[in-house]
Design a protein around this motif. Sequence first.
Motif, PDB file in Angstrom:
ATOM      1  N   SER A 103     123.672  -7.783  34.056  1.00  0.00           N
ATOM      2  CA  SER A 103     123.078  -6.707  34.852  1.00  0.00           C
ATOM      3  C   SER A 103     124.063  -6.224  35.907  1.00  0.00           C
ATOM      4  CB  SER A 103     121.790  -7.202  35.507  1.00  0.00           C
ATOM      5  OG  SER A 103     121.236  -6.195  36.322  1.00  0.00           O
ATOM      6  N   ASP A 104     124.752  -7.181  36.564  1.00  0.00           N
ATOM      7  CA  ASP A 104     125.770  -6.809  37.556  1.00  0.00           C
ATOM      8  C   ASP A 104     126.888  -6.000  36.898  1.00  0.00           C
ATOM      9  OD1 ASP A 104     124.321  -8.182  39.446  1.00  0.00           O
ATOM     10  OD2 ASP A 104     125.656  -9.943  39.469  1.00  0.00           O
ATOM     11  N   LYS A 105     127.341  -6.458  35.730  1.00  0.00           N
ATOM     12  CA  LYS A 105     128.395  -5.746  35.001  1.00  0.00           C
ATOM     13  C   LYS A 105     127.941  -4.332  34.656  1.00  0.00           C
ATOM     14  CE  LYS A 105     131.888  -8.447  33.220  1.00  0.00           C
ATOM     15  NZ  LYS A 105     133.017  -8.301  34.104  1.00  0.00           N
ATOM     16  N   ARG A 106     126.706  -4.219  34.161  1.00  0.00           N
ATOM     17  CA  ARG A 106     126.169  -2.913  33.765  1.00  0.00           C
ATOM     18  C   ARG A 106     126.128  -1.966  34.973  1.00  0.00           C
ATOM     19  NH1 ARG A 106     123.514  -1.400  29.225  1.00  0.00           N
ATOM     20  NH2 ARG A 106     123.418  -3.566  28.570  1.00  0.00           N
ATOM     21  N   GLN A 107     125.689  -2.482  36.097  1.00  0.00           N
ATOM     22  CA  GLN A 107     125.642  -1.662  37.313  1.00  0.00           C
ATOM     23  C   GLN A 107     127.046  -1.254  37.751  1.00  0.00           C
ATOM     24  OE1 GLN A 107     123.386  -4.029  40.086  1.00  0.00           O
ATOM     25  NE2 GLN A 107     121.415  -3.402  39.221  1.00  0.00           N
ATOM     26  N   HIS A 108     127.986  -2.176  37.643  1.00  0.00           N
ATOM     27  CA  HIS A 108     129.364  -1.878  38.014  1.00  0.00           C
ATOM     28  C   HIS A 108     129.947  -0.789  37.103  1.00  0.00           C
ATOM     29  CE1 HIS A 108     133.362  -2.498  39.624  1.00  0.00           C
ATOM     30  NE2 HIS A 108     133.820  -2.644  38.390  1.00  0.00           N
ATOM     31  N   THR A 131     121.672 -12.046  34.633  1.00  0.00           N
ATOM     32  CA  THR A 131     122.038 -11.571  35.965  1.00  0.00           C
ATOM     33  C   THR A 131     123.457 -11.030  35.960  1.00  0.00           C
ATOM     34  OG1 THR A 131     120.591 -13.229  36.953  1.00  0.00           O
ATOM     35  CG2 THR A 131     122.240 -12.239  38.389  1.00  0.00           C
ATOM     36  N   ARG A 132     124.379 -11.782  35.361  1.00  0.00           N
ATOM     37  CA  ARG A 132     125.786 -11.363  35.315  1.00  0.00           C
ATOM     38  C   ARG A 132     125.934 -10.068  34.514  1.00  0.00           C
ATOM     39  NH1 ARG A 132     130.404 -10.500  37.108  1.00  0.00           N
ATOM     40  NH2 ARG A 132     132.216 -11.310  36.056  1.00  0.00           N
ATOM     41  N   HIS A 185     128.268   1.459  35.413  1.00  0.00           N
ATOM     42  CA  HIS A 185     127.587   2.718  35.762  1.00  0.00           C
ATOM     43  C   HIS A 185     128.224   3.352  37.001  1.00  0.00           C
ATOM     44  CE1 HIS A 185     124.115   3.215  33.070  1.00  0.00           C
ATOM     45  NE2 HIS A 185     124.165   1.896  32.947  1.00  0.00           N
ATOM     46  N   ALA A 186     128.509   2.526  37.997  1.00  0.00           N
ATOM     47  CA  ALA A 186     129.118   3.041  39.233  1.00  0.00           C
ATOM     48  C   ALA A 186     130.494   3.639  38.949  1.00  0.00           C
ATOM     49  CB  ALA A 186     129.225   1.921  40.275  1.00  0.00           C
ATOM     50  N   ASP A 202     130.042   6.965  37.143  1.00  0.00           N
ATOM     51  CA  ASP A 202     129.575   8.001  38.072  1.00  0.00           C
ATOM     52  C   ASP A 202     130.713   8.635  38.862  1.00  0.00           C
ATOM     53  OD1 ASP A 202     126.965   7.704  37.272  1.00  0.00           O
ATOM     54  OD2 ASP A 202     126.412   6.371  38.936  1.00  0.00           O
TER      55      ASP A 202
END
Length: 103
Positions: free
Chosen positions: A12-17, A9-10, A19-20, A23
């Motif tokens: 995944s959150d890091k990966r999304q952060h 979960t952590r 990516h953001a 971007d």
Amino acid sequence: MVQDCYSPTRMSDKRQHVHALIDQLPPVQLAAVETILQSMLDPLARALANAEIDDEPVTDDDRQSIEASREWFKHNKGSSIEEVAAELGFTMEEVTNYKDPSC
């Protein structure tokens, strides 16, 4: 409950952060990040990036040797790795699967 830094979960959150953040980068900075990420993922690029700089000056003897080599290759064909291995008595399987005994 305390969340592990490397829990799925952590991460995944890091990966999304990440990516953001990516971007939001302008093209020039995006290209720089791409180079950094590629070097982090490529072991050869990482080794080269961490290698010491060869700051020895090129001598006149070096220049003469380089020029002699270039001249030789204008008139001769180099040897393939397969030819060199065979000359030394190795098979390509032995070369490809070689394991350093000190490791």
